[in-house]
Design a protein around this motif. Structure first.
Motif, PDB file in Angstrom:
ATOM      1  N   THR A   1      40.060 -61.178  27.545  1.00 46.94           N
ATOM      2  CA  THR A   1      40.274 -62.336  28.420  1.00 46.94           C
ATOM      3  C   THR A   1      39.994 -63.616  27.626  1.00 46.94           C
ATOM      4  OG1 THR A   1      37.988 -62.424  29.150  1.00 46.94           O
ATOM      5  CG2 THR A   1      39.471 -61.005  30.419  1.00 46.94           C
ATOM      6  N   LEU A   2      40.454 -64.727  28.166  1.00 45.65           N
ATOM      7  CA  LEU A   2      40.227 -66.022  27.512  1.00 45.65           C
ATOM      8  C   LEU A   2      38.727 -66.266  27.374  1.00 45.65           C
ATOM      9  CD1 LEU A   2      41.249 -68.743  26.480  1.00 45.65           C
ATOM     10  CD2 LEU A   2      41.411 -69.528  28.839  1.00 45.65           C
ATOM     11  N   ARG A   3      37.975 -65.909  28.415  1.00 48.66           N
ATOM     12  CA  ARG A   3      36.524 -66.149  28.391  1.00 48.66           C
ATOM     13  C   ARG A   3      35.795 -65.208  27.430  1.00 48.66           C
ATOM     14  NH1 ARG A   3      37.792 -68.654  32.982  1.00 48.66           N
ATOM     15  NH2 ARG A   3      36.574 -70.516  33.451  1.00 48.66           N
ATOM     16  N   ASN A   4      36.394 -64.059  27.111  1.00 44.66           N
ATOM     17  CA  ASN A   4      35.826 -63.176  26.083  1.00 44.66           C
ATOM     18  C   ASN A   4      36.125 -63.717  24.691  1.00 44.66           C
ATOM     19  OD1 ASN A   4      36.472 -60.184  27.927  1.00 44.66           O
ATOM     20  ND2 ASN A   4      34.506 -61.078  27.458  1.00 44.66           N
ATOM     21  N   ALA A   5      37.345 -64.215  24.523  1.00 43.37           N
ATOM     22  CA  ALA A   5      37.789 -64.665  23.194  1.00 43.37           C
ATOM     23  C   ALA A   5      37.101 -65.974  22.786  1.00 43.37           C
ATOM     24  CB  ALA A   5      39.303 -64.846  23.188  1.00 43.37           C
ATOM     25  N   TYR A   6      36.878 -66.846  23.765  1.00 51.39           N
ATOM     26  CA  TYR A   6      36.350 -68.194  23.525  1.00 51.39           C
ATOM     27  C   TYR A   6      35.049 -68.183  22.699  1.00 51.39           C
ATOM     28  CZ  TYR A   6      34.404 -72.715  25.326  1.00 51.39           C
ATOM     29  OH  TYR A   6      33.836 -73.941  25.468  1.00 51.39           O
ATOM     30  N   PRO A   7      33.992 -67.456  23.130  1.00 52.69           N
ATOM     31  CA  PRO A   7      32.759 -67.483  22.321  1.00 52.69           C
ATOM     32  C   PRO A   7      32.923 -66.859  20.940  1.00 52.69           C
ATOM     33  CG  PRO A   7      32.520 -65.948  24.163  1.00 52.69           C
ATOM     34  CD  PRO A   7      33.798 -66.666  24.367  1.00 52.69           C
TER      35      PRO A   7
ATOM     36  N   GLY B   1      36.026 -56.864  26.878  1.00 45.87           N
ATOM     37  CA  GLY B   1      36.004 -56.964  28.330  1.00 45.87           C
ATOM     38  C   GLY B   1      34.644 -56.835  28.980  1.00 45.87           C
ATOM     39  N   LYS B   2      33.559 -56.693  28.187  1.00 43.31           N
ATOM     40  CA  LYS B   2      32.285 -56.507  28.873  1.00 43.31           C
ATOM     41  C   LYS B   2      31.147 -57.366  28.328  1.00 43.31           C
ATOM     42  CE  LYS B   2      31.761 -52.348  26.142  1.00 43.31           C
ATOM     43  NZ  LYS B   2      32.166 -50.984  26.097  1.00 43.31           N
ATOM     44  N   ALA B   3      31.285 -57.846  27.093  1.00 40.42           N
ATOM     45  CA  ALA B   3      30.150 -58.561  26.513  1.00 40.42           C
ATOM     46  C   ALA B   3      30.055 -59.989  27.033  1.00 40.42           C
ATOM     47  CB  ALA B   3      30.291 -58.589  25.005  1.00 40.42           C
ATOM     48  N   GLY B   4      28.830 -60.475  27.124  1.00 40.69           N
ATOM     49  CA  GLY B   4      28.620 -61.853  27.531  1.00 40.69           C
ATOM     50  C   GLY B   4      28.866 -62.782  26.360  1.00 40.69           C
ATOM     51  N   GLY B   5      28.738 -64.098  26.640  1.00 46.92           N
ATOM     52  CA  GLY B   5      29.068 -65.109  25.646  1.00 46.92           C
ATOM     53  C   GLY B   5      28.269 -65.012  24.367  1.00 46.92           C
ATOM     54  N   LEU B   6      26.949 -64.815  24.500  1.00 48.35           N
ATOM     55  CA  LEU B   6      26.095 -64.845  23.325  1.00 48.35           C
ATOM     56  C   LEU B   6      26.425 -63.695  22.362  1.00 48.35           C
ATOM     57  CD1 LEU B   6      23.785 -66.339  21.940  1.00 48.35           C
ATOM     58  CD2 LEU B   6      22.187 -64.822  23.102  1.00 48.35           C
ATOM     59  N   VAL B   7      26.627 -62.512  22.935  1.00 45.21           N
ATOM     60  CA  VAL B   7      26.944 -61.344  22.102  1.00 45.21           C
ATOM     61  C   VAL B   7      28.270 -61.579  21.378  1.00 45.21           C
ATOM     62  CG1 VAL B   7      27.549 -58.895  22.147  1.00 45.21           C
ATOM     63  CG2 VAL B   7      25.644 -59.717  23.515  1.00 45.21           C
TER      64      VAL B   7
END
Lengths: 214, 378
Positions: free
Chosen positions: B281-287, B243-249
């Motif tokens: 979230t979907l945006r966390n799982a995606y990367p 829930g907190k990391a950005g895409g690259l991480v």
């Protein structure tokens, strides 16, 4: 964050237990502060921010640790399901204790103070006993050695004692402004003790143990 | 808090498990080498008959999808492709579309896992979106990069350049140190089938079958044991990005976890219950899934170490290059980055209203479409 994979550290459940002990300390801090406003005449305004921030921290920790428990089950499968259920219950109970500490603050903020009342010594003694239960509960959670004999009996006795007081207030002939705040305060106190009791039980025996060899 | 007795007792000591993993990786390399040897024994005519079907790149793509769906592991299917290239049965041009197909095929596992949540609408919607975002990204990447590769060959070009840097451009053989280590057990396998009187194509087929079985079993056991070895680390990494990391991480975490367990399916399947529960979230799982795409290419690179042809290394590197270029061109650009998210969200909306369509989607994308493709284009 990326390096977390390579770092050594607590495994998932140990980490949750460590954090839940910290949550009990936070809940005790809230309780002690809120009681200071109600029993010692401290200005509720001076401690309100601290109590509310601590409550928010407890709630945020509960949410985060529940997420971590979901991760644990996803990664490890159902091997630790009993322990995970226990920890979820434990976190919920600690969160409720925090809520009731905040309720005591709300009572003080509504203008109630027992500081100069004739039964203050009795009320302070009661607060000290309950605060001591927090400390014992923390030790039980941290030491992983089960519940010491008699601890839960003492909690049950305290719940009965508080309930007797509530019953007394309900049938009292004293004026409402005397008994109602006391009944409400004791109701919160009772819920705090009962939740602490449930918390240590959830941590040590999350589900009823059925031994197929019995 | 009392820890349940027994869970720790059942665990193998870490050192013993690590040694077992090393032994299994060695066995895996023996399997790849056996596969290569088996194809070589078969002779040019048989090889031509067997692999003429994938001379069309779209058919090759479809075979890559089907093969990966069948074994539920792109690590296994790309390792087999590397073995086939090493034997000379497949060329780089034929293998690259197959590897791309493997990338699509591997997404079936987490999509199947998401179907397990079908009874709970809200959970199913989140789980299906988290699973299909991987599908849509990989299909989009192939749709854009395969035509470009067929015309300009940038992926195989880069892979060939790296391969030449690593092993040089001299001839069709390279002296892989690993090849020497696995030569002896492959010889034992040949002797074994000789003793049963096998020769020619039969012996070749038996060597291929033995190699396949060894590769699949060894990879499955490597994955299982590596997961047990690094489960606590996986847990810590996922908690760190929760829930907190950005895409690259998240992408790097997905890559590291996948390299560790040698299976993108494990990484992506762990995400599904977390997404279903609303923890991720979907945006966390995606990367994380995109990192898994890159991480899973390590197995084919490992397989290339046991092969004797530089082309096999080129194909393994093409798999990595394809996934890296896919991320750089599709995930790094905000417009393209959103396309799989929007498509997966829309698909999940449809699937939750008409659940049978979710099943049709899985069967259609991963079985019917590639089967039709192979049937028409072979």
């Amino acid at each position: 964050m990326v390096l977390s994979f390579f770092r050594a550290g607590d495994t998932g459940l140990d980490h949750v237990v460590t954090r839940s002990v910290a949550m009990v300390s936070d809940a005790r801090h809230s309780f002690d502060l809120a009681c200071t406003a109600l029993l010692s005449g401290a200005q509720p305004k001076s401690i309100a921010d601290d109590v509310r921030e601590t409550d928010l921290r407890i709630n945020a920790n509960e949410q985060q640790l529940r997420g971590e428990l979901a991760v644990h089950i996803s990664v490890h499968g159902p091997n630790d399901i009993g322990e995970v259920i226990g920890l979820i219950l434990l976190l919920k109970k600690i969160e409720r204790v925090g809520d009731h500490a905040k309720n005591i603050l709300d009572l003080a903020e509504s203008g109630v103070s027992f500081a100069n009342e004739p039964d203050i010594d009795e009320l302070l003694e009661e607060r000290r006993t309950v605060s001591g239960f927090f400390s014992e509960a923390s030790t039980i959670l941290a030491e992983h050695e089960g519940i010491p004999e008699g601890f839960r009996d003492r909690l049950d006795q305290m719940v009965d004692q508080i309930q007797a007081r509530i019953d007394g207030y309900m049938t009292s002939d004293e004026p409402g402004h005397q008994v109602v705040p006391r009944a409400v305060y004791h109701r919160y106190l009772k819920r705090i003790v009962a939740n602490l009791n449930s918390a240590v039980l959830a941590a040590t025996e999350p589900v009823r143990v059925i031994d197929p060899t019995d | 808090m009392a820890r349940p007795p027994g869970t720790a007792d059942r665990q193998m000591p870490t050192g013993a498990r690590a040694a077992l993993v090393v032994a299994l990786i060695y066995l895996f390399l023996v399997g790849v080498s056996s596969l290569e040897a088996g194809i070589k024994i078969m002779g040019a005519d048989t090889q031509e008959r067997l692999f003429s079907a994938v001379s069309n790149p779209i058919a090759g793509l479809c075979v890559g999808i089907l093969g990966t769906v069948l074994v539920q592991s792109s690590s296994a299917s790309t390792s087999v492709i590397v073995g086939l290239v090493a034997s000379g049965a497949l060329g780089v041009d034929q293998a690259v579309p197959m590897v791309m197909g493997a990338n699509i095929g591997t997404t079936v596992t987490n999509t199947l896992v998401s179907l397990g949540h079908v009874r709970q609408s809200a959970e199913f919607k989140r789980a299906f979106a988290a699973a299909t975002v991987h599908d849509f990204f990989n299909v989009l990447a192939v749709s854009i990069l395969l035509p470009i590769e067929l015309i300009f060959k940038p992926i195989s070009g880069i892979a060939k350049w790296i391969s030449e840097l690593l092993v040089g451009s001299g001839g069709t053989e390279w002296k892989s140190p690993v090849k020497k280590w696995v030569k002896e057990p492959v010889g034992w396998l040949k002797d074994l089938w000789d003793q049963f009187g096998a020769s020619g194509n039969v012996k070749g087929a038996l060597m291929v079958a033995t190699g396949l079985v060894i590769v699949l079993i060894a990879l499955a056991l490597v994955t299982k044991n590596m997961k047990a070895l690094v489960a606590a680390r996986i847990e810590r990494s996922l908690n760190a990005i929760l829930g907190k990391a950005g895409g690259l991480v998240a992408l790097v975490v997905g890559m590291i976890v996948t390299i560790a367990v040698q299976s993108s399916s494990i990484t992506t399947s762990i995400l599904i219950p977390l997404s279903a529960a609303g923890v991720l979230t979907l945006r966390n799982a995606y990367p994380v899934t995109l990192g898994a795409n890159v991480g899973t290419t390590i197995t084919a690179l490992l397989a290339a170490l046991a092969a004797s042809s530089p082309d096999s290394l080129t194909v393994a590197l093409a798999h990595t290059t394809f996934n890296v270029i896919g991320i750089l061109s599709l995930y790094a650009l905000p417009f393209f980055r959103e396309v799989p998210v929007i498509a997966a969200t829309a698909m999940a909306e449809i699937a939750v209203r008409r659940r049978v369509l979710a099943v049709c989607y899985v069967v259609g994308l991963f079985i019917v479409a590639p089967l039709v493709g192979v049937a028409i284009l072979r």
